[in-house]
Design a protein around this motif. Sequence first.
Motif, short mmCIF file in Angstrom:
data_model
loop_
_atom_site.label_atom_id
_atom_site.label_comp_id
_atom_site.label_asym_id
_atom_site.label_seq_id
_atom_site.Cartn_x
_atom_site.Cartn_y
_atom_site.Cartn_z
N ARG A 1 0.83 -1.20 0.00
CA ARG A 1 0.00 0.00 0.00
C ARG A 1 0.87 1.26 0.00
O ARG A 1 0.61 2.23 -0.72
CB ARG A 1 -0.91 -0.02 1.24
N ARG A 2 1.94 1.21 0.81
CA ARG A 2 2.82 2.38 0.88
C ARG A 2 3.53 2.59 -0.45
O ARG A 2 3.71 3.73 -0.89
CB ARG A 2 3.83 2.20 2.02
N HIS A 3 3.97 1.50 -1.05
CA HIS A 3 4.60 1.62 -2.38
C HIS A 3 3.66 2.30 -3.36
O HIS A 3 4.05 3.21 -4.12
CB HIS A 3 5.01 0.24 -2.91
N ASP A 4 2.41 1.86 -3.35
CA ASP A 4 1.44 2.39 -4.31
C ASP A 4 1.19 3.88 -4.07
O ASP A 4 1.00 4.64 -5.03
CB ASP A 4 0.12 1.61 -4.24
N LEU A 5 1.21 4.27 -2.80
CA LEU A 5 1.05 5.69 -2.52
C LEU A 5 2.21 6.49 -3.10
O LEU A 5 2.00 7.52 -3.77
CB LEU A 5 0.95 5.93 -1.00
N VAL A 6 3.43 6.04 -2.85
CA VAL A 6 4.62 6.73 -3.39
C VAL A 6 4.52 6.81 -4.91
O VAL A 6 4.74 7.88 -5.50
CB VAL A 6 5.92 6.03 -2.95
N ALA A 7 4.19 5.70 -5.53
CA ALA A 7 4.11 5.67 -6.99
C ALA A 7 3.02 6.62 -7.48
O ALA A 7 3.22 7.37 -8.45
CB ALA A 7 3.85 4.25 -7.48
N SER A 8 1.88 6.62 -6.81
CA SER A 8 0.76 7.45 -7.27
C SER A 8 1.06 8.93 -7.12
O SER A 8 0.51 9.76 -7.83
CB SER A 8 -0.52 7.09 -6.50
N LEU A 9 1.94 9.27 -6.19
CA LEU A 9 2.31 10.67 -5.99
C LEU A 9 3.53 11.06 -6.82
O LEU A 9 4.07 12.16 -6.67
CB LEU A 9 2.57 10.94 -4.50
N GLY A 10 3.97 10.15 -7.68
CA GLY A 10 5.08 10.49 -8.56
C GLY A 10 6.45 10.33 -7.94
O GLY A 10 7.45 10.81 -8.47
N GLY A 11 6.54 9.64 -6.80
CA GLY A 11 7.84 9.36 -6.19
C GLY A 11 8.63 8.37 -7.02
O GLY A 11 8.08 7.69 -7.90
N SER A 12 9.94 8.28 -6.76
CA SER A 12 10.78 7.47 -7.63
C SER A 12 11.62 6.42 -6.91
O SER A 12 12.48 5.80 -7.52
CB SER A 12 11.69 8.38 -8.46
N CYS A 13 11.37 6.18 -5.61
CA CYS A 13 12.16 5.17 -4.90
C CYS A 13 11.48 4.78 -3.60
O CYS A 13 10.82 5.62 -2.98
CB CYS A 13 13.56 5.73 -4.61
N VAL A 14 11.62 3.52 -3.22
CA VAL A 14 11.18 3.08 -1.90
C VAL A 14 12.35 2.38 -1.21
O VAL A 14 13.24 1.86 -1.86
CB VAL A 14 9.96 2.14 -1.95
N MET A 15 12.30 2.38 0.11
CA MET A 15 13.40 1.82 0.90
C MET A 15 12.86 0.77 1.85
O MET A 15 11.73 0.87 2.33
CB MET A 15 14.06 2.95 1.68
N VAL A 16 13.71 -0.21 2.14
CA VAL A 16 13.28 -1.27 3.04
C VAL A 16 14.48 -1.80 3.82
O VAL A 16 15.60 -1.77 3.33
CB VAL A 16 12.59 -2.38 2.19
#
Lengths: 413, 413
Positions: free
Chosen positions: B230-245
Amino acid sequence: MSERIHARYWLETGDDPRRAAEVIAGEQSSGTFLTLPNETPELKARSGARIERLDVLEQVPEPSLPGGLRSKVYTRCTLELSWPIENLGPSLTNLMATVAGNLFELRQVSGLRLTGLRLPAAFAAAYPGPAFGVAGTRRLAGVASGPLIGTIIKPSVGLDPQQTAEQVRQLVDGGIDFIKDDELQADGPHCPFDERVRASMRVIHDGAQRHGRQAMMAFNLTGDLDQMRRRHDLVASLGGSCVMVSLNAIGLVGLLELRRHASLPIHAHRCGWGYLSRCPALGWDYAPWQQIWRLAGADHLHVNGLRNKFSESDDSVIAAARAVQQPLFAHAPMAAMPVFSSGQTGLQAPGTFAALGNADLIHAAGGGIFGHPGGIAAGVSAFRQAWDAAMAGVPLAEHARTHAELQAGLGFW
Amino acid sequence: MSERIHARYWLETGDDPRRAAEVIAGEQSSGTFLTLPNETPELKARSGARIERLDVLEQVPEPSLPGGLRSKVYTRCTLELSWPIENLGPSLTNLMATVAGNLFELRQVSGLRLTGLRLPAAFAAAYPGPAFGVAGTRRLAGVASGPLIGTIIKPSVGLDPQQTAEQVRQLVDGGIDFIKDDELQADGPHCPFDERVRASMRVIHDGAQRHGRQAMMAFNLTGDLDQMRRRHDLVASLGGSCVMVSLNAIGLVGLLELRRHASLPIHAHRCGWGYLSRCPALGWDYAPWQQIWRLAGADHLHVNGLRNKFSESDDSVIAAARAVQQPLFAHAPMAAMPVFSSGQTGLQAPGTFAALGNADLIHAAGGGIFGHPGGIAAGVSAFRQAWDAAMAGVPLAEHARTHAELQAGLGFW
């Protein structure tokens, strides 16, 4: 939420212990190496980790681990830190990053081991714990009291599905309660999971018809998530009653997702535990480690065994087993079953029972059953008789006078 | 499939080294402590692990780890074992249980460290590797050459979403390429993930409009699987370009599932690495460890930094970074970007570039940027100028004569 997360450590440091504790607390919360203008006193009071306790134990001239600050003396202490749950919420993965993250690498540390964990009740609300635990496992295995007498398919790897099923047949005919795959055996091309489960379950159902009780077999479904779900469903659809998984291989998300999906008890193998624990100055005690996996849903947790073939001491084994049985929260005990294995025979029954005061456990023997001179059935009987004696407080030798299998077992073990 | 899995170890044993190697090979494949009638020579030849190489290094009078066989002398060696892939198939989780399972606990072992891994090509077919790697990251970050100049939000934890966004604004205005959350900051009640991402992305988009280039921000979405998706999808939907784990927190299944789901590069934090590696006689080298996580899909992998604030030596840091850049397979290199951080400034640029021979990396500085006397923008410029000098083979002091920010930075660093 206003409760705090508490973690206890064994710490060795070449620095002043209080300063080292402050660096650790800072690194794992609001601190940095440079004081930043925006790390205000309010921010620190709200979000900083707090030193709850620091007790010096002793001083030694050499560091346990290399790479730290050089000093003439290294101080060992017990340290308790606490964090406000507002920093991370009741999240097991973020708990890991907080209580067992970067801190082990600090130069102020020449030894650091996580020895205890106390969590706010919010974790009990956020995580399911074991779905079956002791009562559910006993019900599915048809063992109302006493330990589940178990064994492991051997050789660990190399048998094909038919050969595996043949070994299962002998064990079921011998009256075994519990069988598990080895952790090396999951879905290799030489012994595919599906074929092994189908062949084994046929034999287990045959045995159940004859004996009126179905042996529990923990099929090792360790794999990627889709594979684990599919394998679980196969076991369930064939009437199996347990699945097994290697915790360090799949990780926390793996167990959480398997727990969500599963309708069977989860037998949790700890292979790899050695690299987390074998250096006394580093890593994890079993007590905090198993807490995390129980919250995530492990029903059975391996604890090695007394006088085992590995390097772990009896004291450590018993501490681990007690930890697995200890309630996590007063209102949510989430107790799991400890699994004793590795070089076990009936000889370890009295000591194991005496140390725990109960038999809510799985006790697995390999050679101790297979090698019995009377065969597998006699091996299972002898092992069970040893437990009957232990629970009745009767010395094994005395009980053996009226129990031939135990008598022969004592000669062999 | 007929290729074999190869693993190399540093081994210390109180036993005869050849016998110890055989016990390890047996424990991790078809052997048991007792010889079983069904462990036939055919089975052993087919399924047994094989000792490929055993070279004695030295002998020492004391064991590195307790609990093993007592001896007057402990022999250190390098050991290479191989397994037929038929035992487990190309499965990363079962690879973990095989090459890094029970063996560390053996009494024949007074020290054991996994130092290398060579996998059959079947693993490249079974696992995706990084979806973005160097080229994809450069494209999304708009950095065609040179390192991504990066930083970490500080204090690690304690800022609320608006305060975080304000720090992001300053960094973006300063021309930063890359920003990451701290590994302690995921979705705590005091700084909820969604609010932090929304507030930060507004600022990042504003900056992109002004500068014509969007800073990459790695939002730490470590959590349970649903939460991560869900968090990934939020970042993607807001035009973000990276996730961290945090890899050790979520485990292998966590990364595999995130990789399957993700449409953004995965910035992989190794927090907890210390408990896997800090004891030289136990655990993991970084080379085999990062191989597993790259196969599973990590795009960026932390490697500490030269002259870091932690306990790791420069040699170890460079070996780790080279390992991350080394192709996994000739036909499937799966290269990831090493992430240098911890006490970094422009001073480490020349040494880092000289050791790697390229700048396909992320270099993150905290105090080295924030503390610059000219402010954050000057700090970013100084850091970038240091890299320009390093890549051109010009000494920093010389380059600083014509670059005021670097000149000021050299005084400060």
